[in-house]
Scaffold this motif. Sequence first.
Motif, PDB file in Angstrom:
ATOM      1  N   VAL A   1      18.719  44.750  -3.261  1.00 40.11           N
ATOM      2  CA  VAL A   1      19.025  46.175  -3.342  1.00 40.11           C
ATOM      3  C   VAL A   1      17.910  46.881  -4.086  1.00 40.11           C
ATOM      4  N   VAL A   2      17.360  47.892  -3.445  1.00 41.96           N
ATOM      5  CA  VAL A   2      16.320  48.728  -4.048  1.00 41.96           C
ATOM      6  C   VAL A   2      16.908  50.113  -4.261  1.00 41.96           C
ATOM      7  N   THR A   3      16.846  50.637  -5.496  1.00 42.39           N
ATOM      8  CA  THR A   3      17.361  51.976  -5.773  1.00 42.39           C
ATOM      9  C   THR A   3      16.228  52.854  -6.293  1.00 42.39           C
ATOM     10  N   VAL A   4      16.313  54.138  -5.913  1.00 40.73           N
ATOM     11  CA  VAL A   4      15.388  55.155  -6.410  1.00 40.73           C
ATOM     12  C   VAL A   4      16.235  56.254  -7.042  1.00 40.73           C
ATOM     13  N   GLU A   5      16.115  56.445  -8.372  1.00 37.80           N
ATOM     14  CA  GLU A   5      16.910  57.435  -9.085  1.00 37.80           C
ATOM     15  C   GLU A   5      15.994  58.524  -9.644  1.00 37.80           C
ATOM     16  N   ASP A   6      16.470  59.783  -9.516  1.00 36.42           N
ATOM     17  CA  ASP A   6      15.710  60.893 -10.093  1.00 36.42           C
ATOM     18  C   ASP A   6      16.636  61.747 -10.941  1.00 36.42           C
ATOM     19  N   GLU A   7      16.075  62.748 -11.603  1.00 41.71           N
ATOM     20  CA  GLU A   7      16.847  63.651 -12.463  1.00 41.71           C
ATOM     21  C   GLU A   7      16.828  65.058 -11.895  1.00 41.71           C
ATOM     22  N   GLY A   8      16.826  65.145 -10.560  1.00 43.70           N
ATOM     23  CA  GLY A   8      16.669  66.435  -9.899  1.00 43.70           C
ATOM     24  C   GLY A   8      17.964  67.170  -9.617  1.00 43.70           C
ATOM     25  N   VAL A   9      17.978  67.906  -8.486  1.00 46.10           N
ATOM     26  CA  VAL A   9      19.075  68.829  -8.171  1.00 46.10           C
ATOM     27  C   VAL A   9      20.300  68.114  -7.619  1.00 46.10           C
ATOM     28  N   GLY A  10      20.146  66.867  -7.215  1.00 49.65           N
ATOM     29  CA  GLY A  10      21.291  66.139  -6.667  1.00 49.65           C
ATOM     30  C   GLY A  10      21.586  66.523  -5.221  1.00 49.65           C
ATOM     31  N   ILE A  11      22.732  66.058  -4.731  1.00 53.04           N
ATOM     32  CA  ILE A  11      23.138  66.296  -3.335  1.00 53.04           C
ATOM     33  C   ILE A  11      24.455  67.047  -3.334  1.00 53.04           C
TER      34      ILE A  11
ATOM     35  N   ASP B   1      26.304  61.857   3.661  1.00 56.98           N
ATOM     36  CA  ASP B   1      26.051  61.181   4.940  1.00 56.98           C
ATOM     37  C   ASP B   1      25.192  62.048   5.857  1.00 56.98           C
ATOM     38  N   ARG B   2      25.371  63.365   5.776  1.00 59.30           N
ATOM     39  CA  ARG B   2      24.658  64.270   6.680  1.00 59.30           C
ATOM     40  C   ARG B   2      23.148  64.251   6.472  1.00 59.30           C
ATOM     41  N   ILE B   3      22.689  63.972   5.253  1.00 58.03           N
ATOM     42  CA  ILE B   3      21.248  64.045   5.008  1.00 58.03           C
ATOM     43  C   ILE B   3      20.467  63.008   5.812  1.00 58.03           C
ATOM     44  N   PHE B   4      21.153  62.021   6.394  1.00 62.52           N
ATOM     45  CA  PHE B   4      20.471  61.011   7.207  1.00 62.52           C
ATOM     46  C   PHE B   4      20.455  61.383   8.688  1.00 62.52           C
ATOM     47  N   GLU B   5      20.931  62.568   9.014  1.00 58.62           N
ATOM     48  CA  GLU B   5      20.896  63.030  10.397  1.00 58.62           C
ATOM     49  C   GLU B   5      19.610  63.808  10.648  1.00 58.62           C
ATOM     50  N   ARG B   6      19.267  63.950  11.932  1.00 63.74           N
ATOM     51  CA  ARG B   6      18.052  64.687  12.282  1.00 63.74           C
ATOM     52  C   ARG B   6      18.177  66.165  11.942  1.00 63.74           C
ATOM     53  N   PHE B   7      17.113  66.724  11.410  1.00 62.33           N
ATOM     54  CA  PHE B   7      16.990  68.158  11.142  1.00 62.33           C
ATOM     55  C   PHE B   7      17.953  68.634  10.065  1.00 62.33           C
ATOM     56  N   VAL B   8      18.496  67.708   9.279  1.00 60.70           N
ATOM     57  CA  VAL B   8      19.391  68.077   8.181  1.00 60.70           C
ATOM     58  C   VAL B   8      18.665  67.790   6.872  1.00 60.70           C
ATOM     59  N   GLN B   9      18.782  68.728   5.923  1.00 63.34           N
ATOM     60  CA  GLN B   9      18.092  68.578   4.652  1.00 63.34           C
ATOM     61  C   GLN B   9      19.043  68.932   3.527  1.00 63.34           C
TER      62      GLN B   9
END
Length: 616
Positions: A542-552, A558-566
């Motif tokens: 398992v590889v994780t990438v954690e940040d301290e940003g704006v979050g989701i 789940d939607r962020i992995f769809e095409r043209f969704v940000q």
Amino acid sequence: MTDVKHGVHDPILRAVIECAADAIVAVDPHFAVTVWNPAAERMFGWPADDLLGKVAPIVPDELKAEHNAVLERIREGGQISIATRRFHRDGHLIDVRIDTSVLRDTDDELIGWVSVFHRVKEDEAAQHHATERARLVRRLNDVIADLNAELDLSTVLDQITGALVELTGADAGGFVRIDGDKLKLVGMRGLPEHLRDTVAELHPSLVGELLRTGKTVMLATGNRRLGDLIWSELPGLHTIALGLSYLQQEPYGALYALFSGQKVGHNELEVLELLAGHAGVAVGNAVAYAKVVRQRAHERAVIDASADGIAVLDGDGIVCQWNPAAHAITGVPQDDAIGRHLPFPQPQPGQIVTHQLESGTWLNVLCAEIEETDELVVDFRDVSDAKALEEAKDLFLATTSHELRTPITVVQGFASTLVNRWDKLTDGDRRQAVATIAERAHSLGRLVENLLLGSRAGAGELTVTIERFDLARLLRAAVEGFRSLSDRHVVDLEISADLPEVSGDAMATDVIIGQLLENAFKYSPNGGTVLLRATVEGPDIVVTVEDEGVGIAPGDHDRIFERFVQGEAGDRRRFGGIGLGLYIVKRLALAQHGDISARTRTCGGTCMRLVLKSAE
């Protein structure tokens, strides 16, 4: 006790009865014969010794109801005289007039009935035959009406054979259907049930012989072979009468009347021919009805199996059919839909309407009219995905145009400056301008590369090579590359000491890690720590990438992995991008038999979790 010859005890009374010219018959309350005089022996052919204490077999089946009714009518007293027919022992019918009275003992208890039989004269016989003919016609009309009212084919065929036995006095009856070069027994009366659906050859049968003669009825007697097909199971069979039934001017089957008792005459053949003819009409009605039922069942199956929602409306626009897909698309159960108006606008026939339900589902609705029934068929389908894709494409075009415009404008501006002011620029300015052009060209190249990868991923054309590779080395190289890209971010790396090699595609994994780190930088514009961690969890790495940003945002994990969704779609101008990066990441992870997911950290920021397969 005196002699009980003919059932009479008293000598004088016995002499009177024995000398009477008319047949005298008395029966007890159970219809068993108690008196049967010599005239009765001469008239009917049975000696008294054979019938005393038994029910005399002289009443035809079709007249038994009449006979019982007469006895009941005179139970309270009086006398009734009727003209009718009775069987002789040899099977033929005798035209008689019967005078019947009730018999009671000294205590006024019913002890039976006495009947005096007179042979009728020719004119009375003719009148009797006319009466019988009228009765037969009335009964035949009733039978035909009943047949035409029945729509179940097997019931119709059994009713036909039952009517045949009743009206002809046959001992049994059957209906055979012609099926190619075979015959199949499909209706019967008076035969063992195990014979139903028996199959025989058509050509050697009586039906085959009748077809070859070109006639519609046929009579076969004991002088001919009667053992073909299955009729030989009827004991004492001596005569077979059969008539053809036609359906749409083609022979459909044949009606059999089987006789093992009475003789067969013209009347029986006439009734058989009439019934066989009307059988074709009744069978035609039943076959047509069965065809309609099958057609309706087929239509219903098609409607129920359709992926589109289908509703049938009556002339007032009320739903009378609602298929399972309609329930699945709208969420409205069949019981709630039927008897009401549509839960969405009804288009005019031939028009297509697009409508959004309260649930957010988008529908394309089409309506067609059935003129013959004054009904409307409404077809509707869920186009939410297509609608979302259409909106995403519009957004993609707008976003891509925006993303392309900036680097192209910069490249055009610096290129024009170099062309127009080359001699006026210092060597350092020229180098800076070329470096800016190269940087923007690199950005354009990355953008185009993402577009191509997104197109290939959407078409299922992404290919990876599964092999062993050193994930730890790949992660260290990625971190070193990204540490120099931002002064506001700190990139930390934690790798388990026992981290094994990975089974997957090193290049695809490098693309995934690069995109995750790039997103971590992009969505934490104020800087902070970006932590890249690799651990072992059972057979997976398992590889994780954690940040301290704006979050989701909630609902977007789940939607962020769809095409043209940000993520943070409402703030695109702030973060930029075309919404293909995580879509490509997801497809590359799945292609390696892995997976990727996202969550919002409780302390703020985002955690992206990539699962890969261990090579050990």
